[in-house]
Design a protein around this motif. Structure first.
Motif, PDB file in Angstrom:
ATOM      1  N   GLN A  91       0.839  -1.340   0.069  1.00  0.00           N
ATOM      2  CA  GLN A  91      -0.098   0.146   0.013  1.00  0.00           C
ATOM      3  C   GLN A  91       0.944   1.234  -0.119  1.00  0.00           C
ATOM      4  N   ARG A  94       2.097   1.790  -3.528  1.00  0.00           N
ATOM      5  CA  ARG A  94       1.202   1.925  -4.532  1.00  0.00           C
ATOM      6  C   ARG A  94       1.282   2.959  -5.415  1.00  0.00           C
ATOM      7  N   GLN A 204      -4.102  -0.839   8.065  1.00  0.00           N
ATOM      8  CA  GLN A 204      -2.955  -0.387   7.250  1.00  0.00           C
ATOM      9  C   GLN A 204      -2.427   0.587   7.912  1.00  0.00           C
ATOM     10  N   THR A 207       1.190   2.566   7.087  1.00  0.00           N
ATOM     11  CA  THR A 207       1.185   2.912   5.660  1.00  0.00           C
ATOM     12  C   THR A 207       1.556   4.347   5.706  1.00  0.00           C
ATOM     13  N   HIS A 242      -4.681  -2.612  -5.103  1.00  0.00           N
ATOM     14  CA  HIS A 242      -5.491  -2.951  -4.159  1.00  0.00           C
ATOM     15  C   HIS A 242      -5.874  -4.444  -4.224  1.00  0.00           C
ATOM     16  N   THR A 245      -2.874  -6.768  -3.215  1.00  0.00           N
ATOM     17  CA  THR A 245      -2.668  -6.582  -1.939  1.00  0.00           C
ATOM     18  C   THR A 245      -3.767  -7.461  -0.858  1.00  0.00           C
ATOM     19  N   ILE A 372      -8.741  -1.565   2.940  1.00  0.00           N
ATOM     20  CA  ILE A 372      -8.307  -1.406   1.716  1.00  0.00           C
ATOM     21  C   ILE A 372      -9.538  -1.508   0.938  1.00  0.00           C
TER      22      ILE A 372
END
Length: 404
Positions: A91, A94, A204, A207, A242, A245, A372
Motif C-alpha cells: 500500500q 502503490r 493498514q 502506511t 488493491h 494486496t 483496503i
C-alpha cells in the motif's frame, strides 16, 4: 520455494520464478517482523529501504534503464507475494508504482530522461492527492500560485499514502489563475513540505496515510504537468494494486491459520479429534481460507491480462479495450473483497480464544482487508458492472471524493 510447489499456481511468465527468487529472501525478512511492527506501530522505513536497494521499486523500468523490464502480470504477482509478507508495504508503494507507469508513458520532452535514472537508483514517489474535510469534488483546495517568478504550492492533503517513506511527493493542485488541474512533483525534504504520520485508521496502520502540508513550496517548471496527461490505464492499474494486496492478505491469513492449527495442542471435548490438526472440521476451515486466497490470486492474474493488453497498445488504446479492462477490474473488486473479508473472519473458527490475543496478530488480516476495501467502495463497482451488463454503459472516467 516456487509458487507452483506451494499450490498457488504457476507464475505469469516462464522467467517469473527467477525474477521472484531475487526478492523472496527480502520478503521473508519483512514477514519475520510483521506482527511485532504492528504491535509497536514501528514504521517500516528499513524494510522499504531493503526493497529499494534490491531494485524492487524499479521493476517496471526497462533493463537498459536499470530496471528488470517486468511486465504488468509479473509486477502484480510480485505485489501479491510482498503483501503476503506485509500488506502495509504494498500500500505504501502503490503511488510510486503508478508514478513509474506515468514516467514510462510521458511524452513531455526530457521528462523520461530526467526521471528514469532517479527511479533506477531507487528513488520513490509518494502521493498527495486526496483532501479531507470540506474539500470539494470539482477542484482541489491545494493551490498552485505564480509569485516572484516561481510556482508555489500552498495547501493541505490527507491520505498521503507512502509519502513519508518517499524521496518525492506527487501533489495534485488547482492552478489559482485559471482553475486548471495541475500535478507537481516536489522533494519530500524540500523547504515547506511536512509529512506526518497521523493516520488513525484501525487497519493498514503502517502506511503513514496521514497529512502532508505545503507551505510556499517552490516547484520547477519541469516538474509540473497537466492532470490529463496521466497514463491511459491508470484507473484499473491503481485498483489492481488493491486487489493484489487483498490476495496477499489472503495468503498470509491462510499461512498463519495453518501454522497455528499445526502447533495447537488444546482441543475441545466436543471436537472431532484429540488434536486440532486431526480434526476434519478444523481442517475444513483451513482449506476454506486457503481456497479463498487461491481464488483471489487467480482473479488478479486474470484481470491483469486485460490491463496488459491495453498497456501494449501504447498511449492511445482503443476505448473499448480500456472500458473492458476497467469492467473486468470492477467485476473483480466485489468478489475478491468478499473472499478475503470472509477468510479473515472464519479463520478464527479453526482456533480457540487465544487466537484473539494481540500477540497473535491474527486480527490484522481483517483490519487490513477491511481498510483496503473501504478506499473505493465495492458497492459502486458492482453498480458500474451492472450498468454495463444491462445498459451497455461504459465505466466513468473520474474517481474523486469530496463535497458536491
Amino acid at each position: 520455494m516456487p509458487e507452483i510447489d506451494e499450490a498457488w499456481g504457476s507464475g505469469p511468465t516462464p522467467r517469473y520464478e527467477a525474477l521472484a527468487g531475487r526478492f523472496r529472501p527480502i520478503f521473508e525478512r519483512i514477514r519475520a517482523g510483521t506482527v511485532e511492527r504492528e504491535r509497536r506501530r514501528a514504521l517500516p522505513h528499513a524494510e522499504i529501504g531493503w526493497l529499494k536497494q534490491a531494485g524492487f521499486t524499479a521493476l517496471r523500468l526497462p533493463e537498459a534503464a536499470g530496471g528488470s523490464g517486468a511486465s504488468l502480470p509479473e509486477l502484480f504477482a510480485l505485489l501479491i507475494e510482498l503483501s503476503a509478507a506485509d500488506s502495509n508495504l504494498t500500500q505504501a508503494l502503490r503511488a510510486h508504482f503508478g508514478f513509474v507507469e506515468e514516467m514510462l508513458h510521458t511524452k513531455v520532452p526530457g521528462r523520461r530522461e530526467a526521471w528514469l535514472p532517479r527511479l533506477a537508483r531507487g528513488e520513490t514517489a509518494g502521493s498527495a492527492r486526496s483532501e479531507a474535510g470540506e474539500a470539494a469534488q470539482a477542484a482541489f483546495e491545494t493551490k498552485l500560485h505564480r509569485r516572484d517568478g516561481h510556482w508555489l504550492i500552498e495547501g493541505r492533503k490527507f491520505y498521503t499514502t507512502g509519502s513519508l517513506y518517499a524521496d518525492w511527493v506527487h501533489v495534485a493542485t488547482t492552478r489559482a489563475e485559471d482553475g486548471g488541474a495541475v500535478t507537481a512533483v516536489v522533494r519530500r525534504d524540500a523547504p515547506g513540505v511536512a509529512v506526518v504520520d497521523d493516520w488513525d485508521g484501525f487497519g493498514q496502520t503502517l502506511t503513514a496515510s496521514g497529512t502532508a502540508t505545503f507551505d510556499g513550496v517552490i516547484v520547477q517548471d519541469a516538474d509540473l504537468r497537466e492532470d490529463a496527461s496521466i497514463f491511459p490505464y491508470a484507473l484499473p492499474f491503481y485498483q489492481i494494486v488493491h486487489l493484489a494486496t487483498l490476495a496477499g492478505i489472503g495468503r498470509a491469513a491462510a499461512r498463519d491459520v495453518a501454522e497455528a492449527v499445526a502447533r495447537r495442542k488444546r482441543a475441545y471435548s466436543h471436537g472431532a479429534a484429540a488434536l486440532p490438526k486431526q480434526d476434519p472440521q478444523v481442517l475444513q476451515v483451513v482449506g476454506r481460507v486457503r481456497g479463498a486466497a487461491y481464488a483471489a490470486g487467480a482473479i488478479v492474474a486474470k484481470v491483469t491480462e486485460a490491463v496488459q493488453r491495453v498497456a501494449t497498445e501504447g498511449d492511445s488504446p482503443e476505448p473499448q479495450a480500456l472500458a473492458v479492462a476497467e469492467i473486468e477490474t470492477a467485476q473483480a473488486v466485489g468478489v475478491v473483497s468478499s473472499l478475503i473479508l470472509d477468510a479473515a473472519t472464519v479463520l478464527f473458527d479453526a482456533l480457540g480464544a487465544s487466537a484473539v490475543l494481540r500477540e497473535a496478530g491474527l486480527d490484522r488480516h481483517w483490519r487490513n482487508a477491511r481498510t483496503i476495501t473501504s478506499h473505493n467502495p465495492r458497492i459502486y463497482k458492482e453498480r458500474i458492472v451492472g450498468d454495463f451488463a444491462v445498459n451497455g454503459i461504459a465505466p466513468p472516467q473520474s474517481w474523486r471524493v469530496g463535497r458536491v
